[in-house]
Write a protein that holds these residues in place. Structure first.
Motif, PDB file in Angstrom:
ATOM      1  N   SER A   1      -4.414  78.175 -20.547  1.00 28.21           N
ATOM      2  CA  SER A   1      -5.043  77.624 -21.746  1.00 28.21           C
ATOM      3  C   SER A   1      -6.569  77.682 -21.709  1.00 28.21           C
ATOM      4  O   SER A   1      -7.218  77.345 -22.688  1.00 28.21           O
ATOM      5  CB  SER A   1      -4.606  76.159 -21.941  1.00 28.21           C
ATOM      6  N   GLY A   2      -7.154  78.069 -20.582  1.00 30.11           N
ATOM      7  CA  GLY A   2      -8.604  78.105 -20.467  1.00 30.11           C
ATOM      8  C   GLY A   2      -9.214  79.284 -21.202  1.00 30.11           C
ATOM      9  O   GLY A   2      -8.508  80.153 -21.735  1.00 30.11           O
TER      10      GLY A   2
ATOM     11  N   LEU B   1      -2.754  76.643 -16.801  1.00 32.24           N
ATOM     12  CA  LEU B   1      -3.879  77.492 -16.384  1.00 32.24           C
ATOM     13  C   LEU B   1      -4.128  78.630 -17.373  1.00 32.24           C
ATOM     14  O   LEU B   1      -5.196  79.244 -17.352  1.00 32.24           O
ATOM     15  CB  LEU B   1      -3.619  78.068 -14.982  1.00 32.24           C
TER      16      LEU B   1
ATOM     17  N   SER C   1      -6.336  84.462 -16.907  1.00 25.55           N
ATOM     18  CA  SER C   1      -5.737  83.716 -15.806  1.00 25.55           C
ATOM     19  C   SER C   1      -4.849  84.601 -14.961  1.00 25.55           C
ATOM     20  O   SER C   1      -4.172  85.500 -15.477  1.00 25.55           O
ATOM     21  CB  SER C   1      -4.923  82.553 -16.368  1.00 25.55           C
TER      22      SER C   1
ATOM     23  N   TRP D   1     -10.891  81.763 -19.978  1.00 23.48           N
ATOM     24  CA  TRP D   1     -10.986  82.999 -19.207  1.00 23.48           C
ATOM     25  C   TRP D   1      -9.592  83.525 -18.860  1.00 23.48           C
ATOM     26  O   TRP D   1      -8.630  82.756 -18.806  1.00 23.48           O
ATOM     27  CB  TRP D   1     -11.778  82.772 -17.918  1.00 23.48           C
TER      28      TRP D   1
END
Length: 432
Positions: free
Chosen positions: A17-18, A15, A22, A20
């Motif tokens: 790695s996106g 999560l 986290s 936005w």
């Protein structure tokens, strides 16, 4: 300090790695800085939930503070041997001030207390409205409650089948469109209904949400059992010089929010007149004058939002009262329904409170377990609710659409003997 145990969490780490920020980053950075085992255990249990595709939280009965039935949501782990620091991970709702205004010193005190007595994680603000303290054990509940009430002059919010913490927009504190004092009303309702807020006695939850104008920035019409929307009953104020300035390009529409307009110069016909839902506006190109048929206006606020320097709400203000919104829990989601198109709201708001208490009396007597007010209204019928329960006169604003069947229904007492009287009266006027 005891050794901190960290867990291998490859799926949770994905999560991060996106594009936005986290919550995983936030929790791990806080856990590293403050050496909070509860935070590491929380992430470990979340990883296990992803692996097993089921939650590992359970509700082990009622937990709370003495004298209150709400405000604390009990939560326990069913993996206590693996994650002992979160054997209990209770959530505490803190009643937010009206419009969520905080002094920074109050927030610092709150954070210091929560670092000491809980996980250190909190939520300001989520969909519940309250400030939410995430994760503590049973033994800390009473000390936390003492610190909140005695050291910080705060209180617990609503949870369970009771009145939830009333919520409102910024109102007149910052918004020029606000037609009512949302903060004063929210504070008054909060203080008046303390018993309903702290001691669950309703069939299910009940929410007040208050918006100062029809823009409805707190989405009261979609989320509240009783929605209070500031409005006006007189005419929209028009500055014709400012209207001409918008048309001439001297003023930017939407307060300049679309500075990169790529659809050409402002066109009042296309961007205001044609988009009016009731078609109550007319731009006279020859006179360079805007006309509004205010009797047809449904207060959508579009024209005011597009030309804020030219148009303003009227000065004779009050609120529209709507009821019955909810999320899709038992039945589908629904928006609230207009009950009182216009009500003046001045302290001590006795007219509003009379309406609220009539509603609660009927709901508590007739509501099924876990039945929201909107579902009750659907079950008994809007006509019965408006006329028999609230004692209001039916008006066109209550009608969503024309009747789709030709049958007319009558109350039993209206039918009993009614047709005989009509026949007798007819024969009297027209003797054979």
């Amino acid at each position: 300090m005891a050794d901190i145990k960290k867990h291998d969490t490859p799926m949770v780490d994905e999560l991060k790695s996106g594009p936005w920020p986290s919550f995983v980053d936030d929790i791990y950075s806080y856990a590293e800085k403050h050496q909070k085992q509860a935070c590491f255990d929380l992430m470990g249990q979340l990883e296990l939930s992803y692996k097993h595709k089921e939650t590992h939280w359970k509700h082990g009965g009622i937990v709370g503070v003495f004298g209150y039935g709400g405000g604390v949501i009990g939560r326990y782990s069913d993996q206590q041997d693996k994650f002992p620091a979160i054997w209990a991970f209770h959530t505490i709702r803190v009643n937010q001030p009206a419009s969520k205004w905080y002094h920074s010193s109050a927030l610092r005190k709150l954070c210091d207390m929560w670092d000491h007595r809980g996980s250190g994680m909190l939520n300001t603000h989520g969909s519940t409205g309250d400030l939410v303290l995430l994760g503590t054990v049973t033994e800390q509940l009473e000390p936390i409650f003492y610190d909140l009430t005695h050291q910080m002059n705060m209180d617990l919010g609503g949870s369970g089948s009771n009145l939830r913490t009333p919520s409102c927009c910024v109102g007149k504190a910052r918004c020029e469109w606000s037609c009512i004092d949302t903060q004063a009303l929210t504070y008054d309702l909060t203080m008046t209904y303390q018993d309903e807020l702290h001691r669950p006695a309703f069939p299910y939850k009940f929410k007040f949400k208050i918006s100062g104008c029809p823009n409805d920035c707190v989405a009261a019409i979609a989320r509240a059992d009783l929605s209070i929307i500031g409005t006006w009953i007189d005419d929209i104020r028009i500055d014709q010089e400012a209207v001409r300035a918008y048309v001439g390009g001297e003023l930017k529409p939407n307060a300049g929010a679309h500075s990169d307009r790529d659809w050409g110069p402002f066109d009042i016909q296309k961007e205001v007149i044609d988009l009016c839902p009731t078609q109550c506006m007319y731009w006279d190109e020859k006179e360079k004058k805007l006309y509004i048929n205010n009797k047809e206006c449904n207060r959508c606020m579009h024209c005011i939002n597009v030309m804020p320097e030219a148009l303003r709400p009227g000065t004779d203000t009050g609120a529209t009262i709507l009821m019955g919104a909810k999320a899709p829990i038992l039945e589908g989601a629904q928006l609230s329904t207009v009950i009182v198109p216009f009500m003046r709201l001045e302290p001590p708001y006795d007219n509003l409170k009379e309406l609220i208490e009539k509603t609660w009396d009927f709901w508590m007597e007739n509501g099924k377990n876990r039945e929201r007010l909107g579902e009750l209204i659907q079950r008994v019928g809007l006509n019965r609710f408006i006329v028999d329960v609230l004692g209001l006169k039916p008006i066109p604003q209550h009608v969503r659409e024309p009747r789709s069947n030709p049958y007319v229904f009558w109350k039993e007492e209206e039918v009993e003997g009614g047709w005989q009287r009509d026949v007798a009266e007819f024969r009297k006027r027209h003797p054979a």
